[in-house]
Design a protein around this motif. Structure first.
Motif, PDB file in Angstrom:
ATOM      1  N   HIS A 237       0.797  -1.230   0.000  1.00 25.07           N
ATOM      2  CA  HIS A 237       0.000   0.000   0.000  1.00 25.07           C
ATOM      3  C   HIS A 237       0.830   1.281   0.000  1.00 25.07           C
ATOM      4  O   HIS A 237       0.265   2.368  -0.119  1.00 25.07           O
ATOM      5  N   PHE A 238       2.131   1.209   0.159  1.00 26.82           N
ATOM      6  CA  PHE A 238       2.928   2.426   0.345  1.00 26.82           C
ATOM      7  C   PHE A 238       4.347   2.206  -0.166  1.00 26.82           C
ATOM      8  O   PHE A 238       4.735   1.085  -0.511  1.00 26.82           O
TER       9      PHE A 238
ATOM     10  N   HIS B 257      -0.758  10.618   9.502  1.00 25.01           N
ATOM     11  CA  HIS B 257      -1.141   9.755   8.383  1.00 25.01           C
ATOM     12  C   HIS B 257      -2.667   9.649   8.260  1.00 25.01           C
ATOM     13  O   HIS B 257      -3.227   9.801   7.169  1.00 25.01           O
TER      14      HIS B 257
ATOM     15  N   HIS C  19       6.420  -2.869  -2.855  1.00 28.23           N
ATOM     16  CA  HIS C  19       5.841  -1.601  -2.443  1.00 28.23           C
ATOM     17  C   HIS C  19       4.778  -1.223  -3.462  1.00 28.23           C
ATOM     18  O   HIS C  19       4.510  -1.976  -4.420  1.00 28.23           O
TER      19      HIS C  19
ATOM     20  N   ASP D  62      -3.693   4.984  -3.336  1.00 29.82           N
ATOM     21  CA  ASP D  62      -2.629   5.026  -2.342  1.00 29.82           C
ATOM     22  C   ASP D  62      -1.430   5.857  -2.795  1.00 29.82           C
ATOM     23  O   ASP D  62      -0.874   6.634  -2.019  1.00 29.82           O
TER      24      ASP D  62
ATOM     25  N   HIS E 196       1.573   8.191   1.923  1.00 30.01           N
ATOM     26  CA  HIS E 196       1.873   6.814   1.520  1.00 30.01           C
ATOM     27  C   HIS E 196       3.213   6.727   0.788  1.00 30.01           C
ATOM     28  O   HIS E 196       3.630   5.627   0.418  1.00 30.01           O
ATOM     29  N   CYS E 197       3.864   7.880   0.588  1.00 24.42           N
ATOM     30  CA  CYS E 197       5.090   7.894  -0.229  1.00 24.42           C
ATOM     31  C   CYS E 197       6.256   8.541   0.499  1.00 24.42           C
ATOM     32  O   CYS E 197       7.195   9.040  -0.143  1.00 24.42           O
TER      33      CYS E 197
ATOM     34  N   GLY F 155       5.443   6.837   7.768  1.00 22.91           N
ATOM     35  CA  GLY F 155       4.532   7.616   6.941  1.00 22.91           C
ATOM     36  C   GLY F 155       3.618   8.520   7.734  1.00 22.91           C
ATOM     37  O   GLY F 155       2.480   8.781   7.339  1.00 22.91           O
TER      38      GLY F 155
ATOM     39  N   ASP G  84       8.028   3.805   1.345  1.00 21.01           N
ATOM     40  CA  ASP G  84       8.645   4.677   2.344  1.00 21.01           C
ATOM     41  C   ASP G  84       9.902   5.331   1.769  1.00 21.01           C
ATOM     42  O   ASP G  84      11.028   4.914   2.036  1.00 21.01           O
TER      43      ASP G  84
END
Length: 345
Positions: free
Chosen positions: A153-154, A244, A174, A209, A215-216, A230, A156
């Motif tokens: 979902h993300f 978040h 990711h 997302d 999410h990034c 996040g 990092d």
């Protein structure tokens, strides 16, 4: 039906008392208008000062703009603006609504431009007995049963104070690697009805997302040497308990709206034509880095204080929603373009 919040007697009394203190402050400021003391407010040519006063024990804030200038024989101080903001006017609608909105924008856009391509998408949904809304949130719905999907979902991307402008991406899995993987699966045309609808659902969800800035990014700091996950470790006061979750609600914070109404509003604010230059960017890594930069510039403009977590002011929430609307439009149109690429004739 929504109900207007009613202040309790104690809240009203506290607000009245606090407003009285603010009026006293204004009186004292105005009294400086003919005295030399007023010049201390405006050194070196400063023309005005913006003040924001929080009223303890209430949800209210008073914003003041104090202006100054020089007149023969001294300085003058005046209060140009006094505005009261009720922060309870900002409601938070977490997670689900943003994904529904982005999927709905994609559906409307593709259906209006290339109805045959949308029909092929609809056939996959029908064969899997899943609505557009269900598809958009399916990956969240199964996360507790499939914890191995959490990293999907993300991404990092590390944000360190004084660190590189374009830090290297972490390794997969990711959100970017999974967008590619599910795209390739659907392009291949193989698989059962269930596998196809699941892959399509993941694509719907991940396009949402990657356009949610938190999410990034992962902020690495003295407070969080291992990263703040996040913004999940960045604590807040108010309805959202961390940064978040606050940004998960960025598509709609100012008032409860019907989903169709919200989709229409966002598409009017941000037409496909108005975002044409952004939509020319098809590299998903660039989408993620744009989200990363939004988070650095806007999401992390709040000062973190674990001992006394901040409560985002109304101005921050307004800017967040503005960003959320644009990101939702970009995510929806880009999802539409991906679906056209996969299912267009």
């Amino acid at each position: 039906m929504a109900h207007e919040p009613t202040a309790s007697p104690s809240t009203r009394e506290g607000t009245t008392e606090a407003q009285g203190l603010v009026e006293t402050l204004l009186t004292q400021l105005r009294a400086l208008g003919t005295g030399e003391e007023s010049s201390r407010f405006f050194p070196n040519g400063i023309q005005s000062i913006d003040l924001e006063v929080g009223l303890q024990g209430t949800e209210r804030r008073i914003a003041l703009k104090v202006t100054g200038g020089f007149i023969p024989g001294g300085s003058v101080v005046g209060v140009a603006e006094v505005a009261e903001e009720e922060e309870d006017a900002f409601e938070l609608f977490f997670n689900t609504e943003g994904h529904h909105v982005i999927a709905a924008i994609a559906k409307r856009d593709l259906e209006s431009r290339f109805p045959d391509a949308w029909q092929r998408v609809q056939e996959i949904l029908d064969a899997g007995d899943r609505t557009v809304e269900e598809a958009a949130t399916f990956p969240d719905d199964i996360r507790s049963q499939h914890p191995e999907t959490k990293p999907f979902h993300f991404i990092d991307i590390p944000f360190e104070d004084g660190g590189p402008v374009n830090p290297p991406l972490p390794g997969p899995p990711h959100v970017l690697s999974k967008i590619d993987e599910f795209t390739d699966f659907l392009r291949g045309g193989a698989g059962t009805d269930q596998e196809k609808v699941d892959a399509l659902s993941w694509l719907f969800h991940l396009f949402g997302d990657v356009h949610q800035p938190l999410h990034c990014i992962e902020h690495i700091s003295e407070l969080h040497p291992g990263g703040d996950r996040g913004g999940n470790s960045f604590k807040l006061k108010g309805r959202a308990k961390n940064l978040h979750s606050l940004w998960d609600s960025s598509v709609n914070v100012s008032s409860p709206k019907d989903q169709d109404e919200l989709v229409e509003e966002i598409m009017q604010e941000h037409s496909r034509e108005s975002l044409d230059s952004d939509l020319q960017i098809t590299d998903s890594e660039k989408w993620a880095r744009a989200s990363y930069n939004l988070a650095k510039r806007s999401a992390y403009s709040l000062e973190e204080n674990p001992q006394n977590p901040p409560k985002p002011p109304a101005s921050y929430l307004r800017n967040m929603e503005k960003i959320g609307h644009r990101q939702a439009a970009l995510g929806g149109y880009r999802l539409s373009d991906r679906l056209l690429n996969l299912f267009g004739s």
